[in-house]
Write a protein that holds these residues in place. Sequence first.
Motif, PDB file in Angstrom:
ATOM      1  N   GLU B 146       0.818  -1.217   0.000  1.00  0.00           N
ATOM      2  CA  GLU B 146       0.000   0.000   0.000  1.00  0.00           C
ATOM      3  C   GLU B 146       0.847   1.261   0.000  1.00  0.00           C
ATOM      4  O   GLU B 146       0.319   2.363   0.186  1.00  0.00           O
ATOM      5  N   LYS B 147       2.171   1.110  -0.212  1.00  0.00           N
ATOM      6  CA  LYS B 147       3.071   2.246  -0.038  1.00  0.00           C
ATOM      7  C   LYS B 147       2.658   3.447  -0.892  1.00  0.00           C
ATOM      8  O   LYS B 147       2.484   4.547  -0.384  1.00  0.00           O
ATOM      9  N   TRP B 148       2.492   3.208  -2.197  1.00  0.00           N
ATOM     10  CA  TRP B 148       2.250   4.353  -3.087  1.00  0.00           C
ATOM     11  C   TRP B 148       0.884   4.973  -2.822  1.00  0.00           C
ATOM     12  O   TRP B 148       0.729   6.197  -2.891  1.00  0.00           O
ATOM     13  N   ALA B 149      -0.104   4.117  -2.503  1.00  0.00           N
ATOM     14  CA  ALA B 149      -1.414   4.670  -2.152  1.00  0.00           C
ATOM     15  C   ALA B 149      -1.287   5.564  -0.923  1.00  0.00           C
ATOM     16  O   ALA B 149      -1.881   6.648  -0.853  1.00  0.00           O
ATOM     17  N   ASP B 150      -0.459   5.125   0.022  1.00  0.00           N
ATOM     18  CA  ASP B 150      -0.249   5.909   1.238  1.00  0.00           C
ATOM     19  C   ASP B 150       0.414   7.246   0.919  1.00  0.00           C
ATOM     20  O   ASP B 150       0.027   8.285   1.454  1.00  0.00           O
ATOM     21  N   VAL B 151       1.411   7.199   0.010  1.00  0.00           N
ATOM     22  CA  VAL B 151       2.093   8.444  -0.365  1.00  0.00           C
ATOM     23  C   VAL B 151       1.100   9.407  -0.986  1.00  0.00           C
ATOM     24  O   VAL B 151       1.058  10.598  -0.644  1.00  0.00           O
ATOM     25  N   VAL B 152       0.249   8.893  -1.892  1.00  0.00           N
ATOM     26  CA  VAL B 152      -0.724   9.762  -2.553  1.00  0.00           C
ATOM     27  C   VAL B 152      -1.701  10.329  -1.523  1.00  0.00           C
ATOM     28  O   VAL B 152      -2.030  11.518  -1.544  1.00  0.00           O
ATOM     29  N   ARG B 153      -2.148   9.460  -0.595  1.00  0.00           N
ATOM     30  CA  ARG B 153      -3.117   9.916   0.394  1.00  0.00           C
ATOM     31  C   ARG B 153      -2.524  11.029   1.266  1.00  0.00           C
ATOM     32  O   ARG B 153      -3.188  11.990   1.611  1.00  0.00           O
ATOM     33  N   ARG B 154      -1.242  10.880   1.593  1.00  0.00           N
ATOM     34  CA  ARG B 154      -0.616  11.910   2.422  1.00  0.00           C
ATOM     35  C   ARG B 154      -0.290  13.165   1.637  1.00  0.00           C
ATOM     36  O   ARG B 154      -0.098  14.230   2.217  1.00  0.00           O
ATOM     37  N   SER B 155      -0.160  13.012   0.310  1.00  0.00           N
ATOM     38  CA  SER B 155       0.217  14.177  -0.497  1.00  0.00           C
ATOM     39  C   SER B 155      -0.892  15.206  -0.536  1.00  0.00           C
ATOM     40  O   SER B 155      -0.621  16.412  -0.558  1.00  0.00           O
ATOM     41  N   ALA B 156      -2.151  14.744  -0.567  1.00  0.00           N
ATOM     42  CA  ALA B 156      -3.259  15.680  -0.738  1.00  0.00           C
ATOM     43  C   ALA B 156      -3.287  16.746   0.354  1.00  0.00           C
ATOM     44  O   ALA B 156      -3.253  17.950   0.034  1.00  0.00           O
ATOM     45  N   PRO B 157      -3.318  16.380   1.644  1.00  0.00           N
ATOM     46  CA  PRO B 157      -3.304  17.445   2.666  1.00  0.00           C
ATOM     47  C   PRO B 157      -2.023  18.273   2.637  1.00  0.00           C
ATOM     48  O   PRO B 157      -2.054  19.485   2.897  1.00  0.00           O
ATOM     49  N   ALA B 158      -0.892  17.623   2.299  1.00  0.00           N
ATOM     50  CA  ALA B 158       0.372  18.356   2.262  1.00  0.00           C
ATOM     51  C   ALA B 158       0.322  19.436   1.192  1.00  0.00           C
ATOM     52  O   ALA B 158       0.710  20.585   1.425  1.00  0.00           O
ATOM     53  N   LEU B 159      -0.185  19.058   0.003  1.00  0.00           N
ATOM     54  CA  LEU B 159      -0.260  20.045  -1.073  1.00  0.00           C
ATOM     55  C   LEU B 159      -1.253  21.140  -0.707  1.00  0.00           C
ATOM     56  O   LEU B 159      -1.042  22.317  -1.034  1.00  0.00           O
ATOM     57  N   GLY B 160      -2.341  20.754  -0.009  1.00  0.00           N
ATOM     58  CA  GLY B 160      -3.294  21.755   0.452  1.00  0.00           C
ATOM     59  C   GLY B 160      -2.617  22.758   1.363  1.00  0.00           C
ATOM     60  O   GLY B 160      -2.775  23.979   1.204  1.00  0.00           O
ATOM     61  N   GLY B 161      -1.823  22.239   2.305  1.00  0.00           N
ATOM     62  CA  GLY B 161      -1.084  23.121   3.207  1.00  0.00           C
ATOM     63  C   GLY B 161      -0.134  24.022   2.440  1.00  0.00           C
ATOM     64  O   GLY B 161      -0.004  25.215   2.726  1.00  0.00           O
ATOM     65  N   GLY B 162       0.541  23.443   1.432  1.00  0.00           N
ATOM     66  CA  GLY B 162       1.455  24.222   0.611  1.00  0.00           C
ATOM     67  C   GLY B 162       0.743  25.355  -0.093  1.00  0.00           C
ATOM     68  O   GLY B 162       1.220  26.497  -0.135  1.00  0.00           O
ATOM     69  N   LEU B 163      -0.443  25.038  -0.649  1.00  0.00           N
ATOM     70  CA  LEU B 163      -1.218  26.078  -1.345  1.00  0.00           C
ATOM     71  C   LEU B 163      -1.622  27.177  -0.374  1.00  0.00           C
ATOM     72  O   LEU B 163      -1.544  28.374  -0.712  1.00  0.00           O
ATOM     73  N   ALA B 164      -2.024  26.783   0.836  1.00  0.00           N
ATOM     74  CA  ALA B 164      -2.413  27.785   1.827  1.00  0.00           C
ATOM     75  C   ALA B 164      -1.237  28.698   2.142  1.00  0.00           C
ATOM     76  O   ALA B 164      -1.374  29.931   2.194  1.00  0.00           O
ATOM     77  N   LEU B 165      -0.048  28.094   2.305  1.00  0.00           N
ATOM     78  CA  LEU B 165       1.152  28.879   2.577  1.00  0.00           C
ATOM     79  C   LEU B 165       1.427  29.838   1.421  1.00  0.00           C
ATOM     80  O   LEU B 165       1.752  31.020   1.619  1.00  0.00           O
ATOM     81  N   ALA B 166       1.268  29.301   0.178  1.00  0.00           N
ATOM     82  CA  ALA B 166       1.521  30.129  -0.995  1.00  0.00           C
ATOM     83  C   ALA B 166       0.571  31.318  -1.020  1.00  0.00           C
ATOM     84  O   ALA B 166       0.985  32.455  -1.284  1.00  0.00           O
ATOM     85  N   VAL B 167      -0.703  31.070  -0.732  1.00  0.00           N
ATOM     86  CA  VAL B 167      -1.687  32.168  -0.741  1.00  0.00           C
ATOM     87  C   VAL B 167      -1.312  33.205   0.316  1.00  0.00           C
ATOM     88  O   VAL B 167      -1.331  34.414   0.064  1.00  0.00           O
ATOM     89  N   GLY B 192       4.794  30.008  -5.407  1.00  0.00           N
ATOM     90  CA  GLY B 192       3.772  28.995  -5.154  1.00  0.00           C
ATOM     91  C   GLY B 192       4.334  27.603  -5.283  1.00  0.00           C
ATOM     92  O   GLY B 192       4.145  26.734  -4.411  1.00  0.00           O
ATOM     93  N   ILE B 193       5.084  27.376  -6.391  1.00  0.00           N
ATOM     94  CA  ILE B 193       5.658  26.042  -6.609  1.00  0.00           C
ATOM     95  C   ILE B 193       6.608  25.686  -5.470  1.00  0.00           C
ATOM     96  O   ILE B 193       6.564  24.577  -4.920  1.00  0.00           O
ATOM     97  N   LEU B 194       7.458  26.659  -5.089  1.00  0.00           N
ATOM     98  CA  LEU B 194       8.428  26.388  -4.027  1.00  0.00           C
ATOM     99  C   LEU B 194       7.726  26.082  -2.714  1.00  0.00           C
ATOM    100  O   LEU B 194       8.106  25.146  -1.996  1.00  0.00           O
ATOM    101  N   ALA B 195       6.672  26.871  -2.395  1.00  0.00           N
ATOM    102  CA  ALA B 195       5.977  26.660  -1.120  1.00  0.00           C
ATOM    103  C   ALA B 195       5.347  25.278  -1.088  1.00  0.00           C
ATOM    104  O   ALA B 195       5.472  24.535  -0.102  1.00  0.00           O
ATOM    105  N   CYS B 196       4.666  24.899  -2.209  1.00  0.00           N
ATOM    106  CA  CYS B 196       4.032  23.578  -2.243  1.00  0.00           C
ATOM    107  C   CYS B 196       5.067  22.472  -2.093  1.00  0.00           C
ATOM    108  O   CYS B 196       4.882  21.527  -1.315  1.00  0.00           O
ATOM    109  N   THR B 197       6.178  22.593  -2.862  1.00  0.00           N
ATOM    110  CA  THR B 197       7.205  21.550  -2.789  1.00  0.00           C
ATOM    111  C   THR B 197       7.759  21.441  -1.377  1.00  0.00           C
ATOM    112  O   THR B 197       7.925  20.336  -0.853  1.00  0.00           O
TER     113      THR B 197
END
Lengths: 325, 456
Positions: B146-167, B192-197
């Motif tokens: 389930e590794k990759w599914a787990d990575v994808v699942r964790r990526s969504a909130p992380a990217l959300g946080g990144g977008l919030a930081l960028a805004v 924006g890209i840097l903040a998300c990454t």
Amino acid sequence: MFAYIIRRLLYAIPILIGVNLLTFVLFFVVNSPDDMAVSQLGAKYVTPEAIENWKAKNGYDKPLFYNAGADGLETVTETIFFAKSVRLFAFDFGRSESGRDISTDVRRRMGPSLAVVLPTFLVGIGVNICVALMVVMFHASRLDRAAVIVFVALMSISYLFYIIGGQYLVAKTWRLVPISGFLSGAEVWKFLLLPVLVGVVAGIGAGARWYRTLFLEEANQDYVRTARAKGCSELAVLFRHILPNALIPILTGVVVLVPMLFMGSLLIESFFGIPGLGSYMLDAINAQDFAIVRSMVFIGSILYIVGLILTDISYTWADPRVRLS
Amino acid sequence: MKPVILWSDALIFLLVAALVLFFWRLRRDPQTRDRWRQVFASRLGMAAFTVILAYVGVALLDSLHFRRALPPPDGVSTGEVFYDNQVSSVLDTLTAGMGERFERTYSAPFALRSFEKQTLKDEAGNTVRDFPPLRHAGAQLADPTEKWADVVRRSAPALGGGLALAVLLILPQWWLLRGSSLPWASSWLVQGILACTAVWLVSISRHYHVLGTDLGGADVLYQSLKGVRTGVLIGALSTLIMLPIAVTLGVCAGYFKGWVDDAVQYLYTTLSSIPGILLIAAAVLLFQVYIDLNPDAFPTGLEKADAKFIALCFILGVTSWSTLCRLIRAETLKISQLGYVQAAHAFGVSHGRILLRHILPNTVHIILITFVLDFSALVLAEAVLSYIGVGVDPSMGSWGNMINGARSELSREPAIWWTLSGAFLFMFLLVLSANLFADLVRDAFDPRTRLGPEAA
């Protein structure tokens, strides 16, 4: 002209003395023979006698500049400065800390160095000029702008990446040539192919970009407009008018590098295991063999000065308007 | 918490303060403003500058050092506070302990198991040779598939946080710069890209080693981040250290002429005729000897490494000093023939005043161009010097040390590519932006400066 060269050669003498003094101060005054003995012997074996023995064996048991104990001329000659530094002017490099004759080593290692550096240098100039000409043909187009960015990107990649990547791709993955090594026979081309390729590719970014600016500078001159006005084709303008004129700055910019070719290439030689002068220097640095480093500094500064003089001469040769006086 | 100030920390903050002050004073000068507008009018320049600022930001965060206060030992209740021997930086705190999650040895990016086999005991108590599971990767997973599914699942909130930081980053800028004609949008895109990454990397690396681990089991991503400080500092400090000498001597040689000129010319010809690499190697080795002989001057390993680092910056500055000195001398020769300098002479203005008020300000563009052009060359040089063994101290994280440690590991089967990739990628991004920016600065300030192929 002749008088000019003589004067430049005379002017080189104080510079060489300066280089010599500076290296002497660096190697003997900052880092005294006692310190050298300690680092060569290793901290475990340091006793006052061991240090004295080491100094006597390697000829460091004399005063630095002035020997008050001797008489006559020997007050100056029986010193470390005279024994280790002044003799360099006679190209007498003495022996390295490990006891080998430095002059013999240098002569023996010059061949392999040149075998790598010379083809890299010549092929590199050819390739760079061709690439730059192609880009200049499409000047002020989208292709030109993209090419400039590609050049900058190529320049921004570390030299180490080219070497490691080249070895991995060509030698390990494709198995076309050996990864490293050197032979003295005719089979040597196998070992030279990859280093030369890596050297040429690594130089394209900076080189082609520089030649492009030189070509563009010529392309803005009046005679180019005249040539176009009288109906020359674009190719004829490029090859018959721009190229020969741009060769003058290219020549004078490149000549200064020629003598330095004798020093070899530090990184290429050490990665590809080529027994040239570059890896000689690197080994000396790693072994803290200051006798070799001192000799190489001296050779390097002579070659640099020769390069400067050659540049001046090439100006007159390439452009008859320039006169040296 | 107890702050620790290293020499290099003090110098880099001094440099940033000096640069800010410099631009603050220049902001009223219409000519300079026009030129800077030209640099920033290009979208590429704006984007490159943003990336450079991000690197400088990471370097500054990594330059705020402190020692953590330790909880008092049991049963002892003195008023004294004990501090950790380990010096941390603000960056270590921000990356949420990325540097503290060590493995045994190599492991591939996102791997769950170590790269090398080891003797293990299975559940039945038998001894087997197998790849041991990593300590800090995927511990939360019940099933390794389930590794990759787990990575994808964790990526969504992380990217959300990144977008919030960028805004959060971009909104105030947008408000302040509404009327500006410069292409700020490209800077915001990069931000924006840097903040998300950044947010994604930090949150994912809590559970995985995004760029794998190296021979000692340290996280490669963390090491690459630590290399940022070394790279930025070496590029900036070397120029800063040699600047006063080069400018003073160059201006004096061009202005006073005569024997002063001869002496300065002799000095820089002599220095530049020594092969740079040998001068650097000799100086670094000698400084090493000095440190070994005077251990009292540098009580901690960190201070020792820092002293070595500043010595390296100094000697790099000395080797690149002659170019700037030569350029400034030529420019001063030209300027001192101009009418306004002659007029100042006629009015009886003193030499010092003429130099300071009339000549020095007109050589600033040369200093600036040299500074930005040298920066990328120095970052690249650091890697080469560390390879030769005369670079920064091995205890100090740097891209050169990473490459040096991993250069022969590509020949293993399967190849260990991630350490090299991490170092080269971080270095490439910095050098590329610096080179692109330097090009634009040079075009704006002095289109006629030309450098030969050996300068690169």
